[in-house]
Design a protein around this motif. Structure first.
Motif, mmCIF file in Angstrom:
data_model
loop_
_atom_site.group_PDB
_atom_site.id
_atom_site.type_symbol
_atom_site.label_atom_id
_atom_site.label_comp_id
_atom_site.label_asym_id
_atom_site.label_seq_id
_atom_site.Cartn_x
_atom_site.Cartn_y
_atom_site.Cartn_z
ATOM 1 N N LEU A 119 27.160 41.905 43.864
ATOM 2 C CA LEU A 119 28.053 40.905 43.281
ATOM 3 C C LEU A 119 29.050 40.364 44.293
ATOM 4 N N PRO A 120 29.504 39.123 44.058
ATOM 5 C CA PRO A 120 30.610 38.640 44.890
ATOM 6 C C PRO A 120 31.864 39.478 44.606
ATOM 7 N N LEU A 121 32.711 39.530 45.569
ATOM 8 C CA LEU A 121 33.916 40.353 45.494
ATOM 9 C C LEU A 121 34.746 40.118 44.230
ATOM 10 N N LYS A 122 34.926 38.836 43.899
ATOM 11 C CA LYS A 122 35.789 38.517 42.762
ATOM 12 C C LYS A 122 35.235 39.109 41.462
ATOM 13 N N SER A 123 33.917 38.982 41.259
ATOM 14 C CA SER A 123 33.296 39.541 40.052
ATOM 15 C C SER A 123 33.434 41.052 40.042
ATOM 16 N N LYS A 173 35.679 42.892 41.399
ATOM 17 C CA LYS A 173 37.045 43.303 41.086
ATOM 18 C C LYS A 173 37.330 43.109 39.590
ATOM 19 N N ARG A 174 36.811 42.030 39.004
ATOM 20 C CA ARG A 174 37.043 41.793 37.573
ATOM 21 C C ARG A 174 36.403 42.908 36.746
#
Lengths: 176, 324
Positions: free
Chosen positions: B51-55, B57-58
């Protein structure tokens, strides 16, 4: 009362290189559908191959209780392409285009059960791409995970991670 | 037909079967029940690591065990393997580093860009060592490796140049100041000039490395009684390894690569285990070349750059090295 569905593979190229192709392997899905495949296909499925090896090749009918007859043709199709060395980005995109997220998850678990590394790797990327913009609630449902935070704990964490909550897709009711 | 009715129940039933023991007979029982399949942690991790980092972290908000993902060595290993396997999807995480150092105004900002819109940018605080003094900051090799940036900073105090590098992971806020090397300041008859710094990854040893080219100029007023023939102003190629947490001098014949000073910016690029930068091959800084350093095997390659127009005055040529 097993129904026989032969896989839609074009066995021509395989039988040329493999003279003993008559010894097909029967894969029996969880809902009792029999799929006849070439031994080379079975080789792609580590779980199946080790079953064959353990019985010295005497047993060629293999029950796969964890795989449904809906998923098995997809798995076989992927393995065929893999042997033919024809796994391209285009094929993969086409392969998952018609599958909804639940179906992708099933195939992913099937690939894990059959131990097909390439398919597992590919599908995990597909799932990652599809859930990247999903909500926390959607991901809990999708992975079957219990929320074990207290409401206070969760609120606090969400506040800390507020920057990650922009651009999240609304949950789709008819996702499946 | 019989076949289609056999195929009818499909995945709804299948899901509940997955949770049961692999016995085909009792699986039929659960056909009508629809329940969520639990994906085991190991399998979930293999998805999350892509996953991309932002996802990622969410999804720390999903459950307690997921909130500790970044502390899970098993998961971090998967994440790293995925980053290094080079199979990342194109959406990746895009960072924007803005730096303006026009005295007296300085401006430095670091953003994560998301959803392809500049409005959705997310500002990140720089690591503490860079906050104290955020002038002349740059990102070594313009690259992020396994989530790590290497922030570089050149400062000049009087006649003494100093260079500082900070390894920084914006996602986890982890940072580490790279120690300085013993060759920077001693002996006192010379002062270092940091021509080039590069940051890269050694796939063979799972090590992060920095490479830098230091040239020296004489410092007369601090002259000692050392005889002239003992003094050395020969440029150095130094390499830092995170695993050993120290610098060492590379024994590489650098007669061919004379100078880098004309190639601005001096940060170069990093791609697939190799740091690249621009240099010159002769004393007069005319013949340009691309210098490439293999971070794993620690060897240099040189590729001559053909000049487009011989009649052009080379002083006015500005070269830029970019990765397309």
């Amino acid at each position: 009362m097993a129904e026989e569905v032969s896989s839609q593979m074009n066995s021509l190229s395989i039988s040329e290189t493999n003279p003993s192709s008559s010894a097909t392997i029967s894969l029996v899905s969880g809902d009792d559908i029999v799929f006849k495949v070439e031994p080379t296909i079975a080789k792609e499925m580590e779980t199946v191959q080790s079953f064959i090896d353990e019985t010295d090749g005497k047993i060629t009918t293999i029950p796969l209780p964890n795989i449904s007859s809906h998923d098995l043709p997809y798995v076989i199709e992927y393995c065929e392409k893999s042997i033919a060395g024809k796994i391209t980005k285009e094929f993969e995109a086409e392969f998952v285009k018609k599958l909804n997220n639940e179906e992708v998850k099933e195939l992913f678990l099937a690939a894990n059960y059959l131990n097909i590394k390439k398919l597992l790797d590919f599908l995990s990327q597909v799932i990652a791409d599809r859930i990247a913009n999903k909500s926390v609630e959607y991901v809990r449902r999708y992975f079957g995970i219990e929320n074990d935070f207290t409401p206070e704990e969760e609120a606090k964490l969400r506040e800390e991670l507020a920057w990650t909550f922009t651009g999240v897709d609304p949950d789709d009711e008819d996702e499946n | 037909s019989r076949l289609s009715s056999q195929l009818e129940p499909k995945h709804g039933s299948f899901e509940s079967k997955m949770e049961k023991s692999p016995a085909a007979s009792d699986a039929i029982e659960g056909i009508k029940v629809r329940s969520n399949v639990h994906i085991p942690d190991d399998l979930a991790f293999s998805i999350l690591s892509k996953l991309p980092l932002k996802s990622l972290k969410r999804f720390e908000c999903v459950s307690k065990s997921w909130s500790l993902l970044f502390e899970n060595p098993r998961f971090m290993n998967m994440l790293r393997n995925h980053f290094t396997s080079n199979k990342r999807s194109d959406y990746g995480d895009t960072f924007l580093f803005l730096s303006a150092a026009d005295s007296p105004l300085t401006y430095v900002a670091f953003y994560l860009l998301s959803n392809e819109k500049f409005e959705n940018r997310i500002k990140f605080d720089l690591p503490p060592p860079c906050q104290e003094d955020d002038t002349f900051l740059y990102i070594l090799s313009s690259v992020c490796i396994n989530g790590f940036f290497c922030m570089g900073q050149d400062t000049r105090r009087g006649l003494v140049n100093t260079f500082r590098a900070v390894l920084w992971n914006p996602a986890t806020s982890d940072f580490m100041v790279i120690p300085s090397s013993p060759d920077e300041h001693v002996p006192p008859y010379r002062s270092p000039y940091f021509d080039f710094q590069g940051f890269g990854y050694d796939h063979m040893r799972d090590d992060y490395k920095l490479i830098r080219y230091i040239s020296f100029f004489p410092v007369t007023d601090e002259d000692e009684d050392m005889p002239l023939e003992d003094k050395s102003y020969e440029p150095l190629l130094e390499i830092y390894s995170l695993r050993s947490n120290s610098w060492r001098i590379l024994e590489i014949d650098m007669l061919d690569i004379r100078d880098f000073t004309y190639a601005q910016p001096r940060i170069g690029v990093y791609l697939d285990g190799v740091c690249h930068w621009l240099g010159t091959r002769d004393l007069y800084q005319i013949e340009g070349c691309l210098v490439s350093f293999d971070m794993s095997n620690e060897v240099l390659f040189m590729t001559p750059i053909l000049d487009i127009d011989e009649s052009c005055d080379l002083i006015f040529i500005k070269r830029h090295l970019v990765v397309l």
